[in-house]
Design a protein around this motif. Structure first.
Motif, PDB file in Angstrom:
ATOM      1  N   LYS A   1      41.443  14.508  11.406  1.00 45.05           N
ATOM      2  CA  LYS A   1      40.705  13.162  11.665  1.00 45.05           C
ATOM      3  C   LYS A   1      41.678  11.906  11.155  1.00 45.05           C
ATOM      4  CE  LYS A   1      36.552  14.382  12.992  1.00 45.05           C
ATOM      5  NZ  LYS A   1      34.635  14.239  12.325  1.00 45.05           N
ATOM      6  N   GLY A   2      43.395  12.124  10.296  1.00 41.99           N
ATOM      7  CA  GLY A   2      43.491  11.319  10.235  1.00 41.99           C
ATOM      8  C   GLY A   2      42.835   9.812   9.086  1.00 41.99           C
ATOM      9  N   LEU A   3      41.873  10.949   8.035  1.00 41.63           N
ATOM     10  CA  LEU A   3      40.942  10.531   7.199  1.00 41.63           C
ATOM     11  C   LEU A   3      41.897  10.776   6.151  1.00 41.63           C
ATOM     12  CD1 LEU A   3      37.257  10.906   9.000  1.00 41.63           C
ATOM     13  CD2 LEU A   3      38.592   8.982   8.164  1.00 41.63           C
ATOM     14  N   PHE A   4      42.261   9.695   4.482  1.00 40.08           N
ATOM     15  CA  PHE A   4      42.279   9.811   3.252  1.00 40.08           C
ATOM     16  C   PHE A   4      39.919   9.586   2.505  1.00 40.08           C
ATOM     17  CE2 PHE A   4      46.266   8.032   5.297  1.00 40.08           C
ATOM     18  CZ  PHE A   4      46.967   8.730   4.357  1.00 40.08           C
ATOM     19  N   GLY A   5      39.968  10.514   2.351  1.00 40.95           N
ATOM     20  CA  GLY A   5      39.054  10.605   2.050  1.00 40.95           C
ATOM     21  C   GLY A   5      37.748   9.901   2.781  1.00 40.95           C
ATOM     22  N   ASN A   6      37.388   8.850   3.059  1.00 40.61           N
ATOM     23  CA  ASN A   6      36.210   8.871   3.732  1.00 40.61           C
ATOM     24  C   ASN A   6      37.022   7.465   4.574  1.00 40.61           C
ATOM     25  OD1 ASN A   6      33.907   8.228   5.500  1.00 40.61           O
ATOM     26  ND2 ASN A   6      33.304   6.731   4.320  1.00 40.61           N
ATOM     27  N   PHE A   7      38.333   6.889   4.514  1.00 41.05           N
ATOM     28  CA  PHE A   7      39.487   6.417   4.419  1.00 41.05           C
ATOM     29  C   PHE A   7      40.537   6.404   5.888  1.00 41.05           C
ATOM     30  CE2 PHE A   7      38.080   5.028   0.176  1.00 41.05           C
ATOM     31  CZ  PHE A   7      36.298   3.946   1.395  1.00 41.05           C
ATOM     32  N   GLY A   8      40.889   5.336   7.089  1.00 38.45           N
ATOM     33  CA  GLY A   8      41.675   6.055   7.690  1.00 38.45           C
ATOM     34  C   GLY A   8      40.895   5.891   9.123  1.00 38.45           C
ATOM     35  N   GLY A   9      41.623   7.341   9.593  1.00 42.87           N
ATOM     36  CA  GLY A   9      40.858   7.356  11.110  1.00 42.87           C
ATOM     37  C   GLY A   9      41.581   6.586  12.177  1.00 42.87           C
ATOM     38  N   ARG A  10      40.907   7.056  13.441  1.00 37.14           N
ATOM     39  CA  ARG A  10      41.615   6.702  14.364  1.00 37.14           C
ATOM     40  C   ARG A  10      40.816   5.682  15.166  1.00 37.14           C
ATOM     41  NH1 ARG A  10      44.786  11.990  16.393  1.00 37.14           N
ATOM     42  NH2 ARG A  10      46.199  11.148  15.337  1.00 37.14           N
ATOM     43  N   PHE A  11      40.492   4.687  14.911  1.00 37.23           N
ATOM     44  CA  PHE A  11      39.467   3.725  15.552  1.00 37.23           C
ATOM     45  C   PHE A  11      40.052   2.349  16.857  1.00 37.23           C
ATOM     46  CE2 PHE A  11      37.679   5.249  11.104  1.00 37.23           C
ATOM     47  CZ  PHE A  11      36.303   5.625  11.643  1.00 37.23           C
ATOM     48  N   VAL A  12      40.091   3.727  18.124  1.00 37.75           N
ATOM     49  CA  VAL A  12      40.771   2.552  18.245  1.00 37.75           C
ATOM     50  C   VAL A  12      40.224   3.231  19.497  1.00 37.75           C
ATOM     51  CG1 VAL A  12      42.861   2.310  17.321  1.00 37.75           C
ATOM     52  CG2 VAL A  12      42.657   4.483  18.593  1.00 37.75           C
ATOM     53  N   SER A  13      40.370   2.187  21.116  1.00 39.95           N
ATOM     54  CA  SER A  13      39.453   2.210  22.842  1.00 39.95           C
ATOM     55  C   SER A  13      40.307   3.833  22.615  1.00 39.95           C
ATOM     56  CB  SER A  13      39.804   1.399  23.587  1.00 39.95           C
ATOM     57  OG  SER A  13      40.934   1.254  23.199  1.00 39.95           O
ATOM     58  N   GLU A  14      39.825   4.646  24.244  1.00 35.05           N
ATOM     59  CA  GLU A  14      40.442   5.053  25.115  1.00 35.05           C
ATOM     60  C   GLU A  14      41.549   5.230  25.341  1.00 35.05           C
ATOM     61  OE1 GLU A  14      38.503   9.045  24.718  1.00 35.05           O
ATOM     62  OE2 GLU A  14      40.201   9.236  26.231  1.00 35.05           O
ATOM     63  N   THR A  15      42.150   4.056  25.631  1.00 31.91           N
ATOM     64  CA  THR A  15      43.273   3.626  26.351  1.00 31.91           C
ATOM     65  C   THR A  15      44.187   4.534  25.136  1.00 31.91           C
ATOM     66  OG1 THR A  15      42.220   1.591  27.384  1.00 31.91           O
ATOM     67  CG2 THR A  15      44.737   2.225  27.448  1.00 31.91           C
ATOM     68  N   LEU A  16      44.153   3.884  23.812  1.00 33.58           N
ATOM     69  CA  LEU A  16      45.416   4.390  22.955  1.00 33.58           C
ATOM     70  C   LEU A  16      45.349   5.645  22.390  1.00 33.58           C
ATOM     71  CD1 LEU A  16      45.418   0.960  21.409  1.00 33.58           C
ATOM     72  CD2 LEU A  16      46.991   1.894  23.114  1.00 33.58           C
ATOM     73  N   ILE A  17      44.042   6.313  22.571  1.00 32.37           N
ATOM     74  CA  ILE A  17      44.222   7.390  22.451  1.00 32.37           C
ATOM     75  C   ILE A  17      45.418   8.467  22.107  1.00 32.37           C
ATOM     76  CG2 ILE A  17      42.607   9.699  21.669  1.00 32.37           C
ATOM     77  CD1 ILE A  17      41.761   7.953  19.374  1.00 32.37           C
ATOM     78  N   PRO A  18      46.283   8.764  23.537  1.00 30.40           N
ATOM     79  CA  PRO A  18      46.785   9.625  23.456  1.00 30.40           C
ATOM     80  C   PRO A  18      48.002   9.094  23.266  1.00 30.40           C
ATOM     81  CG  PRO A  18      45.451   8.767  25.821  1.00 30.40           C
ATOM     82  CD  PRO A  18      44.691   8.031  25.001  1.00 30.40           C
ATOM     83  N   LEU A  19      48.242   7.373  23.721  1.00 26.42           N
ATOM     84  CA  LEU A  19      50.079   7.448  22.774  1.00 26.42           C
ATOM     85  C   LEU A  19      49.395   7.887  21.339  1.00 26.42           C
ATOM     86  CD1 LEU A  19      49.831   3.794  24.398  1.00 26.42           C
ATOM     87  CD2 LEU A  19      50.565   5.602  24.968  1.00 26.42           C
ATOM     88  N   ILE A  20      47.982   7.466  20.808  1.00 27.83           N
ATOM     89  CA  ILE A  20      48.794   7.739  18.715  1.00 27.83           C
ATOM     90  C   ILE A  20      48.918   9.900  18.774  1.00 27.83           C
ATOM     91  CG2 ILE A  20      47.737   5.537  17.968  1.00 27.83           C
ATOM     92  CD1 ILE A  20      45.181   6.764  17.773  1.00 27.83           C
ATOM     93  N   ILE A  21      48.552  10.027  19.846  1.00 29.34           N
ATOM     94  CA  ILE A  21      48.103  11.567  19.885  1.00 29.34           C
ATOM     95  C   ILE A  21      49.464  11.950  19.910  1.00 29.34           C
ATOM     96  CG2 ILE A  21      47.900  13.776  20.746  1.00 29.34           C
ATOM     97  CD1 ILE A  21      44.849  12.800  21.071  1.00 29.34           C
ATOM     98  N   GLU A  22      50.507  10.964  20.872  1.00 25.50           N
ATOM     99  CA  GLU A  22      52.039  11.531  21.532  1.00 25.50           C
ATOM    100  C   GLU A  22      52.574  11.023  20.160  1.00 25.50           C
ATOM    101  OE1 GLU A  22      53.247   8.734  24.364  1.00 25.50           O
ATOM    102  OE2 GLU A  22      54.040  10.747  25.904  1.00 25.50           O
TER     103      GLU A  22
END
Lengths: 268, 393
Positions: free
Chosen positions: B8-29
């Motif tokens: 999920k992109g987390l270092f422990g509990n920090f990080g992640g990908r808390f963005v709107s759905e529009t951007l999710i495909p871009l960061i996965i790519e």
């Protein structure tokens, strides 16, 4: 998972698409905001999405950004937003209220406490723009246990392979964002929205609401024909912005626009 | 310790990908493209080529002899990232990311900037690769960093002043994210620090790690051992992560990140997210943030525009929590003193950001033995800050 009756009833009773209005909680001030949401159902709102103001609304265009700032200036916060809904529920047991906004104010409030207080205020659903399904279970699991729906977003950019994953983790309805852009932006291309809605329907029986860039009665009419609900936000808040020095006119204009636009909903 | 973020992109509990759905495909790519590129020999060669011939790497490890004598204690080295092309460490990351943009077939680059160093570095690499470039910069920063604005213009970039909020780095990042949502087909967003949604913190860390890798080799050649202490300033935390990460598993190496204490933590006017903030979610990641009790983001304050940000890279939050790195702060005033000291003792004009790291070292060096070695990341040059120093003199 408990199902939220208010949202189900809203969609089942309607022989046409539902009209959803987005308003920022506390815009103008708490009292005006309450007056406005109290009057919205009569003007034609079937569901009210109530914006929880946040300092950094990255998915919003200028109109909602300004609305958020006006609201925050009057000292609006999560607690007051929940109080607003409680006050609304004194006179209205029927209209679903969906809280919409960003994750941080909820996270800071404490997820457990927030869900408890939201249930207490008779909130029906949550839309958290920056909490995608990858992380949403932090909130959606406790919310669902209390009968609060967690509404996920699908956009034109969503990969088809993601759709089953998104709908599986959704309840209440699906929010289809009609454009790749921020709120209040460009006008959606109808045949593409229609194609997308049809595609999403293959994966879910949940109602599908369409929003973003819906500005006039013609758009409402067209979108109502192809979806289960049409969401209007920026166009309404624009009225508050224009008449920010004349709050009564602001409220009556929002209500007039709501009733004009909601009359665009035709039978399906 | 989890030095690789989870799925999920987390270092422990920090990080992640808390963005709107529009951007999710871009960061996965982006994540996929980056994974492939990392293993691709031709990508590595191309990156190495630009690092050597365009940035001018490797950067020297320099013994700050007179400063060492003046402070009378630990032996102080500077890692001279200020000697890079464009005058700061920022370009290490920009060149890497723009090569990823090229692989993704994007031809329009956007970025946020605070002091303007990341903006200049982005405009530079965009010019070099012939891509369109738009830089978002808070209107307050546009005023206090005029030279860099003009520099970006000369490099062919369009600089868009952002008026919302206090008109600083946070607001610029909001606007850059909105631009990205509006232009997903054409645009690549070069984030300047180890923050933002996963995989950005990881990508920026990897491209900046060249700093620490070089230091490791250089110091072993000179001193025959690893350094005892590494010190770097932290706004978002990219220069610090670049220096620290390649030695993060070397337990003998103590690491100190120096946050911007502004007028002092107790005044509330600072930019020290770890020392004065609490965990929250902003700009796509969960991390320590300056915020009020309602979860509204507070404006940061620092004399140094590059550190004037209410968040910090999530991996720093993680190392803070598991105590691998010490995080301290120094005030505006202490940074200015250290800035001046560095000028007249070493003939080096440091960036105000780097002066924060220097300032902390001036506080501790005398209490350490002359066998102790400290490496400070001289993350940038200070020409951009001269008028600010003049105002405060």
């Amino acid at each position: 998972m408990k199902l939220n009756k208010r949202i189900i009833n809203c969609f089942e009773q309607k022989k046409r698409a539902a009209f959803v209005t987005f308003i920022t909680a506390g815009d103008q001030d708490y009292e005006k905001s309450l007056t406005l949401i109290n009057s919205l159902p009569k003007a034609g709102a079937d569901i009210i999405e109530l914006g929880m103001p946040f300092t950094d609304p990255i998915a919003d265009g200028e109109i909602i950004q300004k609305s958020t700032q006006r609201s925050l200036k009057t000292g609006q916060n999560q607690k007051k937003t929940l109080e607003l809904v409680k006050a609304f529920r004194l006179f209205n047991k029927k209209t679903p209220i969906i809280l919409m906004g960003y994750y941080n104010p909820i996270y800071r409030y404490g997820i457990k406490k927030f869900i408890k207080d939201a249930k207490n205020a008779q909130i029906d659903g949550l839309i958290i723009v920056d909490l995608p399904p990858e992380h949403a279970q932090e909130v959606s699991v406790p919310a669902n246990k209390q009968g609060i729906d967690f509404i996920n977003i699908i956009t034109p950019n969503t990969n088809i392979k993601r759709i089953p994953f998104i709908v599986k983790n959704s309840s209440g309805y699906i929010y289809y964002i009609s454009i790749n852009g921020v709120t209040g932006g460009s006008v959606p291309i109808f045949y593409e929205v229609e194609k997308a809605v049809k595609l999403i329907r293959k994966y879910t029986n949940l109602p599908i609401a369409v929003g973003f860039g819906v500005k006039n009665r013609n758009s409402v009419k067209k979108l109502a024909n192809i979806s289960d609900a049409v969401v209007v936000g920026s166009a309404l808040l624009k009225q508050i912005e224009i008449h920010c020095y004349d709050q009564k006119t602001a409220i009556s204009n929002v209500l007039n626009l709501t009733s004009r636009l909601s009359r665009g909903l035709v039978k399906i | 310790m989890n030095i690789i973020p989870n799925h999920k992109g987390l270092f422990g509990n920090f990080g992640g990908r808390f963005v709107s759905e529009t951007l999710i495909p871009l960061i996965i790519e982006l994540e996929k493209t980056y994974k492939t590129a990392k293993k691709d020999e031709s990508f590595r060669k191309e990156l190495a080529y630009y690092q050597k011939t365009y940035i001018g790497r490797s950067s020297p490890l320099y013994l700050a002899d007179r400063l060492t004598q003046a402070l009378g204690g630990a032996k102080i080295y500077f890692k001279r990232e200020d000697l890079n092309h464009t005058g700061a460490h920022k370009i290490n990351n920009c060149i890497g990311q723009i090569l990823l943009a090229k692989r993704l077939g994007k031809n329009r680059i956007i970025a946020e900037t605070g002091a303007g160093m990341h903006g200049v570095a982005t405009a530079t690499v965009a010019a070099r690769l012939g891509m369109k470039c738009v830089i978002y910069m808070g209107s307050t920063d546009v005023k206090r960093q005029k030279e860099n604005v003009y520099r970006m213009n000369l490099l062919g970039a369009k600089v868009v002043p952002v008026n919302s909020g206090k008109g600083t780095l946070k607001d610029a990042m909001n606007e850059a994210l909105r631009d990205w949502v509006n232009n997903i087909e054409t645009t690549f967003y070069i984030i300047g620090t180890v923050a933002g949604p996963h995989p950005y913190p990881l990508i920026v860390r990897d491209f900046q790690s060249v700093i620490g890798k070089e230091v490791r080799e250089q110091i072993i050649k000179i001193e025959g051992k690893l350094p005892d202490i590494l010190v770097a300033c932290i706004g978002g935390g990219s220069n610090a992560m670049g220096l620290f990460f390649p030695m993060i598993k070397d337990n003998t190496v103590r690491m100190i990140g120096v946050e911007a204490g502004g007028h002092g933590i107790e005044t509330g006017k600072h930019a020290a997210s770890l020392n004065g903030g609490v965990p929250g979610v902003i700009h796509g990641n969960r991390t320590y943030i300056l915020q009020n009790k309602d979860g509204q983001i507070k404006d940061a304050h620092s004399i140094s525009a590059g550190m004037d940000y209410p968040g910090i890279g999530p991996e720093h939050s993680y190392y803070y929590k598991c105590k691998r790195i010490d995080y301290v702060s120094v005030t505006d005033k202490e940074a200015i003193e250290a800035f001046k000291k560095c000028c007249y003792l070493e003939g080096i004009i440091p960036a105000l950001e780097s002066a924060h790291a220097l300032a902390y070292v001036t506080k501790i060096a005398h209490s350490l033995s002359n066998k102790t070695t400290i490496v400070i990341n001289m993350s940038g040059r200070g020409d951009k800050d001269i008028s600010i120093i003049r105002e405060h003199s």
